[in-house]
Scaffold this motif. Structure first.
Motif, PDB file in Angstrom:
ATOM      1  N   ILE A  32       0.776  -1.233   0.132  1.00  2.00           N
ATOM      2  CA  ILE A  32       0.004  -0.146  -0.055  1.00  2.00           C
ATOM      3  C   ILE A  32       1.073   1.304   0.024  1.00  2.00           C
ATOM      4  O   ILE A  32       1.738   1.418   0.833  1.00  2.00           O
ATOM      5  CB  ILE A  32      -0.853  -0.055   1.242  1.00  2.00           C
ATOM      6  N   TYR A  33       0.735   1.968  -0.911  1.00  2.00           N
ATOM      7  CA  TYR A  33       1.524   3.354  -1.169  1.00  2.00           C
ATOM      8  C   TYR A  33       0.423   4.744  -1.173  1.00  2.00           C
ATOM      9  O   TYR A  33      -0.524   4.303  -1.517  1.00  2.00           O
ATOM     10  CB  TYR A  33       2.356   3.312  -2.366  1.00  2.00           C
ATOM     11  N   LEU A  34       0.992   5.765  -0.524  1.00  3.34           N
ATOM     12  CA  LEU A  34      -0.117   6.807  -0.704  1.00  3.34           C
ATOM     13  C   LEU A  34       0.866   8.232  -1.179  1.00  3.34           C
ATOM     14  O   LEU A  34       2.139   8.127  -1.268  1.00  3.34           O
ATOM     15  CB  LEU A  34      -0.025   7.134   0.915  1.00  3.34           C
ATOM     16  N   ARG A  35       0.235   8.927  -1.584  1.00  4.95           N
ATOM     17  CA  ARG A  35       0.506  10.099  -2.248  1.00  4.95           C
ATOM     18  C   ARG A  35      -0.312  11.539  -2.212  1.00  4.95           C
ATOM     19  O   ARG A  35      -1.523  10.861  -2.233  1.00  4.95           O
ATOM     20  CB  ARG A  35       1.368  10.184  -3.693  1.00  4.95           C
ATOM     21  N   GLU A  36      -0.014  12.503  -2.234  1.00  4.64           N
ATOM     22  CA  GLU A  36      -0.983  13.556  -1.921  1.00  4.64           C
ATOM     23  C   GLU A  36      -1.638  13.941  -3.275  1.00  4.64           C
ATOM     24  O   GLU A  36      -0.872  13.633  -4.433  1.00  4.64           O
ATOM     25  CB  GLU A  36      -0.032  14.970  -1.696  1.00  4.64           C
ATOM     26  N   ALA A  37      -2.696  14.305  -3.276  1.00  2.00           N
ATOM     27  CA  ALA A  37      -3.318  14.525  -4.658  1.00  2.00           C
ATOM     28  C   ALA A  37      -4.398  15.936  -4.454  1.00  2.00           C
ATOM     29  O   ALA A  37      -5.438  15.819  -3.934  1.00  2.00           O
ATOM     30  CB  ALA A  37      -4.271  13.427  -5.379  1.00  2.00           C
ATOM     31  N   GLY A  38      -3.798  17.028  -4.512  1.00  2.00           N
ATOM     32  CA  GLY A  38      -4.376  18.044  -4.174  1.00  2.00           C
ATOM     33  C   GLY A  38      -5.118  17.938  -2.550  1.00  2.00           C
ATOM     34  O   GLY A  38      -4.261  17.863  -1.816  1.00  2.00           O
ATOM     35  N   ASP A  39      -6.256  18.178  -2.467  1.00  2.00           N
ATOM     36  CA  ASP A  39      -6.929  18.044  -1.040  1.00  2.00           C
ATOM     37  C   ASP A  39      -7.328  16.537  -0.749  1.00  2.00           C
ATOM     38  O   ASP A  39      -8.062  16.291   0.380  1.00  2.00           O
ATOM     39  CB  ASP A  39      -8.102  19.135  -1.032  1.00  2.00           C
ATOM     40  N   LYS A  40      -6.928  15.694  -1.587  1.00  2.00           N
ATOM     41  CA  LYS A  40      -7.247  14.312  -1.411  1.00  2.00           C
ATOM     42  C   LYS A  40      -5.819  13.658  -1.348  1.00  2.00           C
ATOM     43  O   LYS A  40      -4.976  14.255  -1.446  1.00  2.00           O
ATOM     44  CB  LYS A  40      -8.144  13.963  -2.350  1.00  2.00           C
ATOM     45  N   PHE A  41      -6.013  12.250  -1.428  1.00  2.00           N
ATOM     46  CA  PHE A  41      -4.802  11.390  -1.345  1.00  2.00           C
ATOM     47  C   PHE A  41      -5.014  10.232  -2.416  1.00  2.00           C
ATOM     48  O   PHE A  41      -6.125   9.837  -2.538  1.00  2.00           O
ATOM     49  CB  PHE A  41      -4.676  11.046   0.068  1.00  2.00           C
ATOM     50  N   LYS A  42      -3.994   9.898  -2.869  1.00  2.00           N
ATOM     51  CA  LYS A  42      -4.176   8.642  -3.921  1.00  2.00           C
ATOM     52  C   LYS A  42      -3.407   7.551  -3.191  1.00  2.00           C
ATOM     53  O   LYS A  42      -2.612   7.583  -2.630  1.00  2.00           O
ATOM     54  CB  LYS A  42      -3.245   8.944  -5.015  1.00  2.00           C
ATOM     55  N   LEU A  43      -4.242   6.572  -3.044  1.00  2.00           N
ATOM     56  CA  LEU A  43      -3.765   5.160  -2.681  1.00  2.00           C
ATOM     57  C   LEU A  43      -3.599   4.237  -3.641  1.00  2.00           C
ATOM     58  O   LEU A  43      -4.298   3.973  -4.561  1.00  2.00           O
ATOM     59  CB  LEU A  43      -5.180   4.827  -1.436  1.00  2.00           C
ATOM     60  N   LEU A  44      -2.596   3.637  -3.492  1.00  2.00           N
ATOM     61  CA  LEU A  44      -2.169   2.554  -4.626  1.00  2.00           C
ATOM     62  C   LEU A  44      -2.061   1.299  -3.740  1.00  2.00           C
ATOM     63  O   LEU A  44      -1.293   0.997  -2.880  1.00  2.00           O
ATOM     64  CB  LEU A  44      -0.829   3.071  -5.294  1.00  2.00           C
ATOM     65  N   VAL A  45      -3.142   0.190  -4.099  1.00  2.00           N
ATOM     66  CA  VAL A  45      -2.822  -1.050  -3.534  1.00  2.00           C
ATOM     67  C   VAL A  45      -2.280  -1.972  -4.576  1.00  2.00           C
ATOM     68  O   VAL A  45      -3.155  -2.352  -5.705  1.00  2.00           O
ATOM     69  CB  VAL A  45      -4.256  -1.497  -2.981  1.00  2.00           C
ATOM     70  N   VAL A  46      -1.417  -2.919  -4.229  1.00  2.00           N
ATOM     71  CA  VAL A  46      -0.968  -4.065  -5.189  1.00  2.00           C
ATOM     72  C   VAL A  46      -1.267  -5.185  -4.276  1.00  2.00           C
ATOM     73  O   VAL A  46      -0.626  -5.314  -3.187  1.00  2.00           O
ATOM     74  CB  VAL A  46       0.372  -3.886  -5.629  1.00  2.00           C
ATOM     75  N   ASN A  47      -1.736  -6.293  -4.712  1.00  2.00           N
ATOM     76  CA  ASN A  47      -2.098  -7.298  -4.199  1.00  2.00           C
ATOM     77  C   ASN A  47      -1.765  -8.479  -5.057  1.00  2.00           C
ATOM     78  O   ASN A  47      -2.166  -8.596  -6.401  1.00  2.00           O
ATOM     79  CB  ASN A  47      -3.492  -7.801  -3.631  1.00  2.00           C
ATOM     80  N   ILE A  48      -0.755  -9.511  -4.829  1.00  2.00           N
ATOM     81  CA  ILE A  48      -0.209 -10.444  -5.891  1.00  2.00           C
ATOM     82  C   ILE A  48      -0.661 -11.915  -4.896  1.00  2.00           C
ATOM     83  O   ILE A  48      -0.088 -12.024  -3.776  1.00  2.00           O
ATOM     84  CB  ILE A  48       1.025 -10.363  -6.131  1.00  2.00           C
ATOM     85  N   GLY A  49      -1.510 -12.658  -5.523  1.00  2.00           N
ATOM     86  CA  GLY A  49      -1.593 -13.989  -5.064  1.00  2.00           C
ATOM     87  C   GLY A  49      -0.883 -15.067  -5.793  1.00  2.00           C
ATOM     88  O   GLY A  49      -0.102 -14.728  -6.672  1.00  2.00           O
ATOM     89  N   ARG A  50      -1.257 -16.565  -5.547  1.00  2.00           N
ATOM     90  CA  ARG A  50      -0.642 -17.496  -6.308  1.00  2.00           C
ATOM     91  C   ARG A  50      -1.066 -17.273  -7.888  1.00  2.00           C
ATOM     92  O   ARG A  50      -0.272 -17.501  -8.645  1.00  2.00           O
ATOM     93  CB  ARG A  50      -1.086 -18.673  -5.562  1.00  2.00           C
ATOM     94  N   ARG A  51      -2.159 -17.193  -8.020  1.00  2.00           N
ATOM     95  CA  ARG A  51      -2.795 -17.078  -9.408  1.00  2.00           C
ATOM     96  C   ARG A  51      -3.481 -15.864  -9.812  1.00  2.00           C
ATOM     97  O   ARG A  51      -3.695 -15.795 -11.034  1.00  2.00           O
ATOM     98  CB  ARG A  51      -3.844 -18.354  -9.585  1.00  2.00           C
ATOM     99  N   ASP A  52      -3.689 -14.830  -9.051  1.00  2.00           N
ATOM    100  CA  ASP A  52      -4.254 -13.661  -9.456  1.00  2.00           C
ATOM    101  C   ASP A  52      -3.528 -12.263  -8.811  1.00  2.00           C
ATOM    102  O   ASP A  52      -2.865 -12.427  -7.844  1.00  2.00           O
ATOM    103  CB  ASP A  52      -5.639 -13.470  -8.789  1.00  2.00           C
ATOM    104  N   ALA A  53      -3.814 -11.487  -9.329  1.00  4.81           N
ATOM    105  CA  ALA A  53      -3.233 -10.127  -8.884  1.00  4.81           C
ATOM    106  C   ALA A  53      -4.170  -8.721  -9.151  1.00  4.81           C
ATOM    107  O   ALA A  53      -4.856  -8.800 -10.067  1.00  4.81           O
ATOM    108  CB  ALA A  53      -1.802  -9.891  -9.522  1.00  4.81           C
ATOM    109  N   THR A  54      -4.016  -7.889  -8.286  1.00  3.85           N
ATOM    110  CA  THR A  54      -4.779  -6.760  -8.498  1.00  3.85           C
ATOM    111  C   THR A  54      -3.992  -5.634  -8.290  1.00  3.85           C
ATOM    112  O   THR A  54      -2.997  -5.518  -7.157  1.00  3.85           O
ATOM    113  CB  THR A  54      -5.966  -6.710  -7.525  1.00  3.85           C
ATOM    114  N   VAL A  55      -4.367  -4.581  -9.127  1.00  2.83           N
ATOM    115  CA  VAL A  55      -3.434  -3.343  -8.937  1.00  2.83           C
ATOM    116  C   VAL A  55      -4.599  -2.164  -8.729  1.00  2.83           C
ATOM    117  O   VAL A  55      -5.341  -2.371  -9.830  1.00  2.83           O
ATOM    118  CB  VAL A  55      -2.566  -2.737 -10.080  1.00  2.83           C
ATOM    119  N   LEU A  56      -4.558  -1.503  -7.834  1.00  2.39           N
ATOM    120  CA  LEU A  56      -5.818  -0.471  -7.640  1.00  2.39           C
ATOM    121  C   LEU A  56      -5.313   0.654  -6.929  1.00  2.39           C
ATOM    122  O   LEU A  56      -4.536   0.900  -6.215  1.00  2.39           O
ATOM    123  CB  LEU A  56      -6.486  -1.085  -6.488  1.00  2.39           C
TER     124      LEU A  56
END
Lengths: 184, 197
Positions: free
Chosen positions: A127-151
């Motif tokens: 999980i990574y974070l960065r500023e985005a104006g008055d909000k924040f961007k959240l980056l979630v990377v999940n890697i499993g055995r057969r699946d992965a998600t980048v959000l």
């Protein structure tokens, strides 16, 4: 003398500029990470029709961390989601090279918040974070055995507080929700 | 012109020298430990948890904590003066997956001026070891470090900023700081997780 001075100044300025690498304005965490997952594991993300199911997963993940409904989140900002399903995410060198590559690939504006590695389950969550104006961007990377998600999603400050208050539990919750078929 | 050119070059040289002299000075006054070296243990661990709440993240979130909400006010007070929370937690299937040398890499940094060990707890029965170090500058606390380990688990916590034992015990179980059971009785006073209205 003046020419010499100018050339010396140019050399100094060049030397200084080389010590501060400039990253492209397009250096968005999401794009960088999706490309990294594709190249590191030699996988391809799912095509557009299959993203409908993925969007539900992503929405659920964010709803979980924001404790709110998906329509509320849609107002909060954009969600970018890449899903890799039923592909091989094993790597001969284990999980460490990907963790190192991810840290190196993201620009310094991204702050790492949580990194969870569960090699026995072939599970990795970042999980990574960065500023985005008055909000924040959240980056979630999940890697499993057969699946992965980048959000990647924009979050309100209230959600950010919630996330940093209990990063480990929230990280696992996000991994469970956003994760692939390894998740129950 | 010659004098002007010479002055500019001297000034640039001075700026370079000053920049390089300032970097180590800043590093010395910082209570942030280099704990990245532990990350290589991740390849042997059955579970690795890395939490990095740096000053930038704290600055992003802290201003939005409402003083009017008692729970958020308590969190705000807890985070006041803290510049970073860094945690490495490794759990291993088998004994002997990490060595004294791995721990020594952290302990050696705690031999630097300003750091003092304030707690050393050893439990032969359970094999638990907890060391707590505090970094001070005159009377000002600049950071705290905890090394806790048994045969199958290693945890390093580094909190940078104004923090004392009382605050450390309150931070346990929150903000990525694991339960170290440094002070059981203070846990009842902890703020509850923030709930969105």
């Amino acid at each position: 003398m003046q020419k010499r001075l100018i050339s010396q100044l140019v050399i100094i300025i060049l030397a200084l500029s080389l010590t501060h690498p400039v990253r492209s304005a397009k250096d968005e965490g999401y794009d960088v990470v999706v490309k990294l997952v594709e190249t590191h594991y030699r996988v391809k993300r799912k095509s557009v029709p299959l993203l409908a199911r993925a969007a539900i997963k992503g929405g659920r993940a964010i709803a979980r961390i924001a404790s709110s409904s998906i329509p509320e989140l849609a107002e909060a900002g954009s969600i970018r989601l890449a899903v890799f399903e039923n592909q091989d995410f094993s790597h001969p060198a284990g999980t460490i090279p990907f963790m190192a590559a991810l840290r190196a690939a993201l620009s310094p504006e991204w702050s790492p918040l949580v990194e969870i590695l569960l090699p026995q389950d072939d599970e990795q969550t970042y999980i990574y974070l960065r500023e985005a104006g008055d909000k924040f961007k959240l980056l979630v990377v999940n890697i499993g055995r057969r699946d992965a998600t980048v959000l990647q999603v924009k979050l309100s400050p209230e959600t950010l507080i919630k996330l940093i208050h209990d990063p480990e539990v929230m990280g696992k919750a996000i991994a469970d929700e956003a994760g692939g078929s390894n998740s129950p | 012109m010659k004098v002007f050119a010479s002055s500019i070059l001297k000034l640039l040289s001075l700026l370079f020298l000053t920049a390089f002299a300032v970097i180590p000075a800043c590093a010395q006054s910082n209570a942030k430990l280099q704990i990245d070296s532990l990350d290589r243990l991740a390849s042997r661990a059955s579970q690795t948890i890395v939490v990095s709440i740096d000053e930038r993240v704290l600055k992003m979130g802290a201003p939005f904590l409402k003083s009017t909400d008692p729970n958020e006010a308590q969190i705000k007070e807890l985070l006041d003066g803290i510049k970073g929370i860094y945690v490495r937690n490794f759990e291993f299937e088998n004994e002997g997956e990490f060595t004294e040398a791995d721990i020594e890499a952290i302990r050696s940094q705690l031999n630097a001026p300003g750091w003092s060990k304030i707690v050393e707890a050893r439990s032969r029965k359970e094999g638990e070891n907890v060391d707590v170090f505090i970094k001070t500058n005159d009377t000002k606390v600049e950071g705290i470090a905890v090394i806790a380990f048994n045969s199958k688990q290693l945890t390093v916590v580094n909190i940078v900023g104004s923090v004392d034992m009382d605050k450390l015990s309150q931070l346990e179980g929150q903000f990525g700081v694991p339960e170290l059971e440094l002070e059981r009785e203070s846990k009842e006073n902890r703020p509850q997780p923030v709930k969105k209205n």
